[in-house]
Design a protein around this motif. Structure first.
Motif, PDB file in Angstrom:
ATOM      1  N   GLY A   1      37.775  24.861  30.448  1.00 59.67           N
ATOM      2  CA  GLY A   1      37.592  24.317  31.784  1.00 59.67           C
ATOM      3  C   GLY A   1      36.661  23.120  31.863  1.00 59.67           C
ATOM      4  O   GLY A   1      36.469  22.554  32.938  1.00 59.67           O
ATOM      5  N   PHE A   2      36.105  22.721  30.727  1.00 55.99           N
ATOM      6  CA  PHE A   2      35.137  21.618  30.726  1.00 55.99           C
ATOM      7  C   PHE A   2      35.789  20.305  31.131  1.00 55.99           C
ATOM      8  O   PHE A   2      35.140  19.428  31.707  1.00 55.99           O
TER       9      PHE A   2
ATOM     10  N   SER B   1      43.669   6.420  23.663  1.00 59.22           N
ATOM     11  CA  SER B   1      44.307   6.267  24.978  1.00 59.22           C
ATOM     12  C   SER B   1      44.448   7.638  25.636  1.00 59.22           C
ATOM     13  O   SER B   1      43.453   8.351  25.787  1.00 59.22           O
ATOM     14  N   ASN B   2      45.632   8.031  26.013  1.00 60.41           N
ATOM     15  CA  ASN B   2      45.882   9.357  26.587  1.00 60.41           C
ATOM     16  C   ASN B   2      45.549  10.415  25.525  1.00 60.41           C
ATOM     17  O   ASN B   2      46.064  10.361  24.411  1.00 60.41           O
ATOM     18  N   HIS B   3      44.701  11.390  25.883  1.00 61.55           N
ATOM     19  CA  HIS B   3      44.193  12.341  24.894  1.00 61.55           C
ATOM     20  C   HIS B   3      44.967  13.662  24.831  1.00 61.55           C
ATOM     21  O   HIS B   3      44.471  14.623  24.229  1.00 61.55           O
ATOM     22  N   THR B   4      46.169  13.728  25.418  1.00 62.18           N
ATOM     23  CA  THR B   4      46.938  14.964  25.300  1.00 62.18           C
ATOM     24  C   THR B   4      47.484  15.106  23.881  1.00 62.18           C
ATOM     25  O   THR B   4      47.690  14.119  23.169  1.00 62.18           O
TER      26      THR B   4
ATOM     27  N   ARG C   1      41.099  16.602  33.814  1.00 56.92           N
ATOM     28  CA  ARG C   1      41.933  15.771  32.946  1.00 56.92           C
ATOM     29  C   ARG C   1      43.172  16.544  32.492  1.00 56.92           C
ATOM     30  O   ARG C   1      43.163  17.783  32.479  1.00 56.92           O
ATOM     31  N   PRO C   2      44.227  15.836  32.074  1.00 56.15           N
ATOM     32  CA  PRO C   2      45.440  16.531  31.624  1.00 56.15           C
ATOM     33  C   PRO C   2      45.326  17.104  30.227  1.00 56.15           C
ATOM     34  O   PRO C   2      46.276  17.699  29.715  1.00 56.15           O
ATOM     35  N   TRP C   3      44.188  16.915  29.566  1.00 59.48           N
ATOM     36  CA  TRP C   3      43.974  17.490  28.242  1.00 59.48           C
ATOM     37  C   TRP C   3      42.833  18.500  28.288  1.00 59.48           C
ATOM     38  O   TRP C   3      42.053  18.542  29.231  1.00 59.48           O
TER      39      TRP C   3
END
Length: 270
Positions: A208-209, A171-174, A213-215
């Motif tokens: 920076g890739f 899901s969220n990858h942070t 995204r937030p991660w």
């Protein structure tokens, strides 16, 4: 030597050599990085649903499910539903094979094997497509945050009575979110089974890739895996079965497939 054992040793030696070949693995990492620029993982479907996975990872999942024979698979992150359909179809294949071995008539809806999928936002068009899929009878959908108390209460209810459980986190990858998921979901994994943390490869991408995204580097599923395993070693955790929770990174899998979005992400409970 028995020919079956001979071939098993041949394959094991192949995998060992891949793991020792830094140049080959380096080329694989470059390939994965460049494939992201082309949206490569978005190009594939499983039984008609977009699966958004690198095909080699899907093959690994097929092998894991067959080897571990889970009765329940818990997945966070649903997207278009392809991963749920993949898991459900593998469980259905096990039902079929069991019926053949036992000489019974297969009743697709009699099996307890199922997949529980969690997503904070199950979009209407995806829900409709999943609802219409032949594998729907093996899938239960939960909408909500994967780390909320409300969702975890439902997960606990669905896991009741199951002893062979596998978990996929996607899901969220942070870092923070995946670490929370590991704390909550890893204890459900049965001994000998797996918690697979997807997209750990974010850590290996250039700075920076993933700027949109937030991660990103230093804040992603792999850093969460590293932190969680440190906690297991220093503080200890118990599984849902009351036994100590030990998760090893299964490098054999990623060396076998060579191309993966999830290095250090295949965690086996030992």
């Amino acid at each position: 030597m028995d020919p079956v054992e001979h071939f098993r040793q041949l394959v094991a030696n192949n995998i060992r050599k891949i793991g020792e070949d830094r140049d080959f693995l380096g080329l694989s990492n470059i390939w994965v990085r460049e494939s992201i620029r082309h949206g490569y993982a978005q190009n594939f479907t499983w039984l008609g649903r977009p699966v958004i996975q690198v095909p080699q990872d899907l093959y690994a999942i097929q092998e894991l499910i067959w080897a571990c024979r889970p009765d329940l698979i818990i997945e966070t992150g649903i997207a278009h539903g392809g991963s749920l359909v993949t898991s459900a179809s593998m469980l259905a294949l096990m039902d079929y094979c069991d019926a053949v071995v036992e000489g019974k008539v297969l009743d697709p809806k009699a099996s307890r094997r199922k997949v529980v999928g969690v997503d904070i936002d199950i979009r209407a068009h995806n829900r409709s497509a999943i609802d219409a899929h032949p594998m729907r009878h093996k899938i239960h959908l939960i909408e909500g945050s994967s780390v909320s108390a409300e969702v975890m209460a439902q997960i606990e209810q669905h896991a009741e009575g199951y002893e062979r459980i596998m978990v996929f986190l996607d899901s969220n990858h942070t870092h923070e979110h995946v670490l929370q998921e590991l704390e909550l979901y890893a204890p459900y994994v049965s001994k000998g089974s797996y918690c697979v943390v997807w997209d750990t490869g974010v850590e290996d991408l250039p700075e920076g890739f993933t700027a949109d995204r937030p991660w990103g580097k230093g804040d992603n599923p792999k850093t969460a895996v590293w932190e969680y395993r440190k906690r297991l070693e220093s503080e200890g955790r118990k599984g849902r079965d009351g036994e100590p929770l030990n998760l090893d990174i299964d490098l054999t899998i990623e060396h076998k497939i060579a191309i993966t979005a999830s290095p250090d992400g295949f965690l086996k409970r030992v």
